[in-house]
Design a protein around this motif. Structure first.
Motif, PDB file in Angstrom:
ATOM      1  N   ILE A  99      -2.859  -8.691 -27.965  1.00  0.00           N
ATOM      2  CA  ILE A  99      -3.352  -7.475 -27.305  1.00  0.00           C
ATOM      3  C   ILE A  99      -2.323  -6.999 -26.280  1.00  0.00           C
ATOM      4  CG2 ILE A  99      -5.195  -6.536 -25.842  1.00  0.00           C
ATOM      5  CD1 ILE A  99      -7.047  -8.692 -27.074  1.00  0.00           C
ATOM      6  N   ASP A 100      -1.995  -5.714 -26.330  1.00  0.00           N
ATOM      7  CA  ASP A 100      -0.932  -5.174 -25.477  1.00  0.00           C
ATOM      8  C   ASP A 100      -1.158  -5.462 -23.995  1.00  0.00           C
ATOM      9  OD1 ASP A 100       0.501  -4.221 -27.606  1.00  0.00           O
ATOM     10  OD2 ASP A 100      -0.224  -2.155 -27.432  1.00  0.00           O
ATOM     11  N   THR A 101      -2.397  -5.331 -23.536  1.00  0.00           N
ATOM     12  CA  THR A 101      -2.672  -5.456 -22.101  1.00  0.00           C
ATOM     13  C   THR A 101      -2.638  -6.900 -21.602  1.00  0.00           C
ATOM     14  OG1 THR A 101      -5.051  -5.436 -22.583  1.00  0.00           O
ATOM     15  CG2 THR A 101      -4.032  -3.340 -21.948  1.00  0.00           C
ATOM     16  N   THR A 102      -2.626  -7.864 -22.521  1.00  0.00           N
ATOM     17  CA  THR A 102      -2.597  -9.277 -22.109  1.00  0.00           C
ATOM     18  C   THR A 102      -1.429 -10.057 -22.704  1.00  0.00           C
ATOM     19  OG1 THR A 102      -4.101  -9.882 -23.932  1.00  0.00           O
ATOM     20  CG2 THR A 102      -5.103  -9.385 -21.789  1.00  0.00           C
ATOM     21  N   SER A 103      -0.640  -9.425 -23.550  1.00  0.00           N
ATOM     22  CA  SER A 103       0.409 -10.163 -24.270  1.00  0.00           C
ATOM     23  C   SER A 103       1.486 -10.709 -23.338  1.00  0.00           C
ATOM     24  CB  SER A 103       1.052  -9.261 -25.334  1.00  0.00           C
ATOM     25  OG  SER A 103       1.670  -8.134 -24.728  1.00  0.00           O
ATOM     26  N   HIS A 104       1.606 -10.134 -22.133  1.00  0.00           N
ATOM     27  CA  HIS A 104       2.630 -10.599 -21.193  1.00  0.00           C
ATOM     28  C   HIS A 104       2.192 -11.836 -20.414  1.00  0.00           C
ATOM     29  CE1 HIS A 104      -0.101  -8.190 -18.759  1.00  0.00           C
ATOM     30  NE2 HIS A 104       0.317  -8.883 -17.714  1.00  0.00           N
ATOM     31  N   ILE A 105       0.894 -12.181 -20.458  1.00  0.00           N
ATOM     32  CA  ILE A 105       0.380 -13.312 -19.668  1.00  0.00           C
ATOM     33  C   ILE A 105       0.834 -14.627 -20.293  1.00  0.00           C
ATOM     34  CG2 ILE A 105      -1.690 -14.490 -18.831  1.00  0.00           C
ATOM     35  CD1 ILE A 105      -3.127 -11.755 -18.983  1.00  0.00           C
ATOM     36  N   ARG A 106       1.473 -15.474 -19.496  1.00  0.00           N
ATOM     37  CA  ARG A 106       1.895 -16.784 -19.988  1.00  0.00           C
ATOM     38  C   ARG A 106       0.715 -17.745 -19.891  1.00  0.00           C
ATOM     39  NH1 ARG A 106       5.726 -13.331 -19.876  1.00  0.00           N
ATOM     40  NH2 ARG A 106       7.897 -13.998 -20.041  1.00  0.00           N
ATOM     41  N   CYS A 107       0.458 -18.462 -20.953  1.00  0.00           N
ATOM     42  CA  CYS A 107      -0.695 -19.369 -20.996  1.00  0.00           C
ATOM     43  C   CYS A 107      -0.242 -20.821 -21.033  1.00  0.00           C
ATOM     44  CB  CYS A 107      -1.559 -19.079 -22.228  1.00  0.00           C
ATOM     45  SG  CYS A 107      -2.349 -17.456 -22.189  1.00  0.00           S
ATOM     46  N   ILE A 108      -0.842 -21.630 -20.178  1.00  0.00           N
ATOM     47  CA  ILE A 108      -0.595 -23.067 -20.169  1.00  0.00           C
ATOM     48  C   ILE A 108      -1.901 -23.775 -20.502  1.00  0.00           C
ATOM     49  CG2 ILE A 108       0.024 -25.067 -18.761  1.00  0.00           C
ATOM     50  CD1 ILE A 108       1.892 -23.313 -17.181  1.00  0.00           C
ATOM     51  N   VAL A 109      -1.860 -24.618 -21.508  1.00  0.00           N
ATOM     52  CA  VAL A 109      -3.036 -25.396 -21.885  1.00  0.00           C
ATOM     53  C   VAL A 109      -3.070 -26.667 -21.044  1.00  0.00           C
ATOM     54  CG1 VAL A 109      -4.153 -26.684 -23.737  1.00  0.00           C
ATOM     55  CG2 VAL A 109      -3.104 -24.467 -24.226  1.00  0.00           C
ATOM     56  N   TYR A 110      -4.229 -26.924 -20.440  1.00  0.00           N
ATOM     57  CA  TYR A 110      -4.444 -28.102 -19.596  1.00  0.00           C
ATOM     58  C   TYR A 110      -5.609 -28.852 -20.209  1.00  0.00           C
ATOM     59  CZ  TYR A 110      -4.830 -30.649 -15.110  1.00  0.00           C
ATOM     60  OH  TYR A 110      -4.852 -31.607 -14.116  1.00  0.00           O
ATOM     61  N   SER A 111      -5.298 -29.879 -21.005  1.00  0.00           N
ATOM     62  CA  SER A 111      -6.331 -30.439 -21.875  1.00  0.00           C
ATOM     63  C   SER A 111      -6.050 -31.886 -22.250  1.00  0.00           C
ATOM     64  CB  SER A 111      -6.413 -29.594 -23.153  1.00  0.00           C
ATOM     65  OG  SER A 111      -7.350 -30.110 -24.059  1.00  0.00           O
ATOM     66  N   ASP A 112      -7.128 -32.617 -22.549  1.00  0.00           N
ATOM     67  CA  ASP A 112      -7.017 -33.962 -23.106  1.00  0.00           C
ATOM     68  C   ASP A 112      -6.871 -33.942 -24.624  1.00  0.00           C
ATOM     69  OD1 ASP A 112      -7.170 -35.472 -20.739  1.00  0.00           O
ATOM     70  OD2 ASP A 112      -9.348 -35.262 -20.693  1.00  0.00           O
ATOM     71  N   ALA A 113      -7.077 -32.783 -25.235  1.00  0.00           N
ATOM     72  CA  ALA A 113      -7.057 -32.674 -26.698  1.00  0.00           C
ATOM     73  C   ALA A 113      -5.620 -32.584 -27.205  1.00  0.00           C
ATOM     74  CB  ALA A 113      -7.864 -31.452 -27.145  1.00  0.00           C
ATOM     75  N   GLU A 114      -4.884 -33.696 -27.038  1.00  0.00           N
ATOM     76  CA  GLU A 114      -3.455 -33.677 -27.366  1.00  0.00           C
ATOM     77  C   GLU A 114      -3.184 -33.450 -28.848  1.00  0.00           C
ATOM     78  OE1 GLU A 114      -0.780 -36.134 -24.644  1.00  0.00           O
ATOM     79  OE2 GLU A 114      -2.597 -37.360 -24.716  1.00  0.00           O
ATOM     80  N   GLU A 115      -4.185 -33.707 -29.690  1.00  0.00           N
ATOM     81  CA  GLU A 115      -4.012 -33.436 -31.119  1.00  0.00           C
ATOM     82  C   GLU A 115      -3.911 -31.930 -31.400  1.00  0.00           C
ATOM     83  OE1 GLU A 115      -8.438 -33.371 -30.376  1.00  0.00           O
ATOM     84  OE2 GLU A 115      -6.700 -34.542 -29.694  1.00  0.00           O
ATOM     85  N   MET A 116      -4.275 -31.109 -30.378  1.00  0.00           N
ATOM     86  CA  MET A 116      -4.211 -29.663 -30.535  1.00  0.00           C
ATOM     87  C   MET A 116      -2.903 -29.068 -29.999  1.00  0.00           C
ATOM     88  SD  MET A 116      -7.095 -28.924 -31.946  1.00  0.00           S
ATOM     89  CE  MET A 116      -7.246 -27.164 -31.694  1.00  0.00           C
TER      90      MET A 116
END
Length: 202
Positions: free
Chosen positions: A151-168
């Motif tokens: 989505i154009d309005t959110t594509s610039h947001i950098r996402c960091i996953v913080y999770s125990d689901a390391e298989e993902m």
């Protein structure tokens, strides 16, 4: 600034003096090139940008940082100013409390327990980065990453996953996650954000 615990999609009010957008002239000054060169780089897709309704070039802070790092330019002081905006989402209030403790000093942090409230609010907050678990009740984290990226309005947001689901981890990275940090490693998460934002280590 104190971090906020939001359970409704009310956006924060920024009080930082950090510029959020830069002009072609700004970027030309950072790179010590003329304005035409910046326009050429933008037209060729070398540096991510958007245009105002008046067709003026504008560049978001993290996109400028990415470009400068890629080509070995020094990072100017103006890109290190203020507190970058970060949204953190987790259904566990204990996790959010630990994130506030670890991140609030360097970042303007807004937290949500409900991922849907966060997604509604993120368009108004326009954070530099978003932290969330790929496994939360009712949320497919990988699909969320893909949608934010598309989505154009959110594509610039950098996402960091913080999770125990390391298989993902592989799926999350392929879907656009900037980083994948094991839950509980709040200091490592802070370091990752600081690298992303171009902040110097304290």
């Amino acid at each position: 600034m104190e971090a906020k615990e939001n359970t409704t999609p009310t956006p924060t009010t920024t009080t930082t003096n950090q510029p959020e957008l830069f002009t072609a002239s700004d970027v030309a000054r950072f790179c010590q090139v003329d304005l035409k060169t910046i326009h050429n780089w933008a037209d060729k897709g070398e540096i991510r940008h958007f245009r105002t309704p008046g067709r003026h070039l504008r560049f978001r802070r993290l996109d400028v940082l990415d470009f400068l790092r890629k080509y070995g330019y020094p990072i100017p002081e103006v890109l290190r100013l203020g507190k970058p905006k970060v949204v953190a989402v987790d259904d566990d209030p204990v996790v959010l409390a630990s994130l506030r403790k670890a991140l609030s000093k360097r970042f303007e942090l807004t937290t949500f327990q409900d991922p849907f409230d966060a997604l509604v609010a993120v368009g108004s907050i326009q954070p530099d980065a978003m932290i969330f678990d790929v496994r939360m009740p009712g949320l497919d984290g990988v699909k969320c990453l893909e949608r934010l990226r598309s989505i154009d309005t959110t594509s610039h947001i950098r996402c960091i996953v913080y999770s125990d689901a390391e298989e993902m981890k592989k799926n999350a990275t392929e879907a656009g996650a900037y980083d994948f940090i094991k839950k509980g490693e709040a200091a490592e998460l802070r370091d990752s954000l600081e690298r992303l934002m171009g902040l110097e280590r304290e």
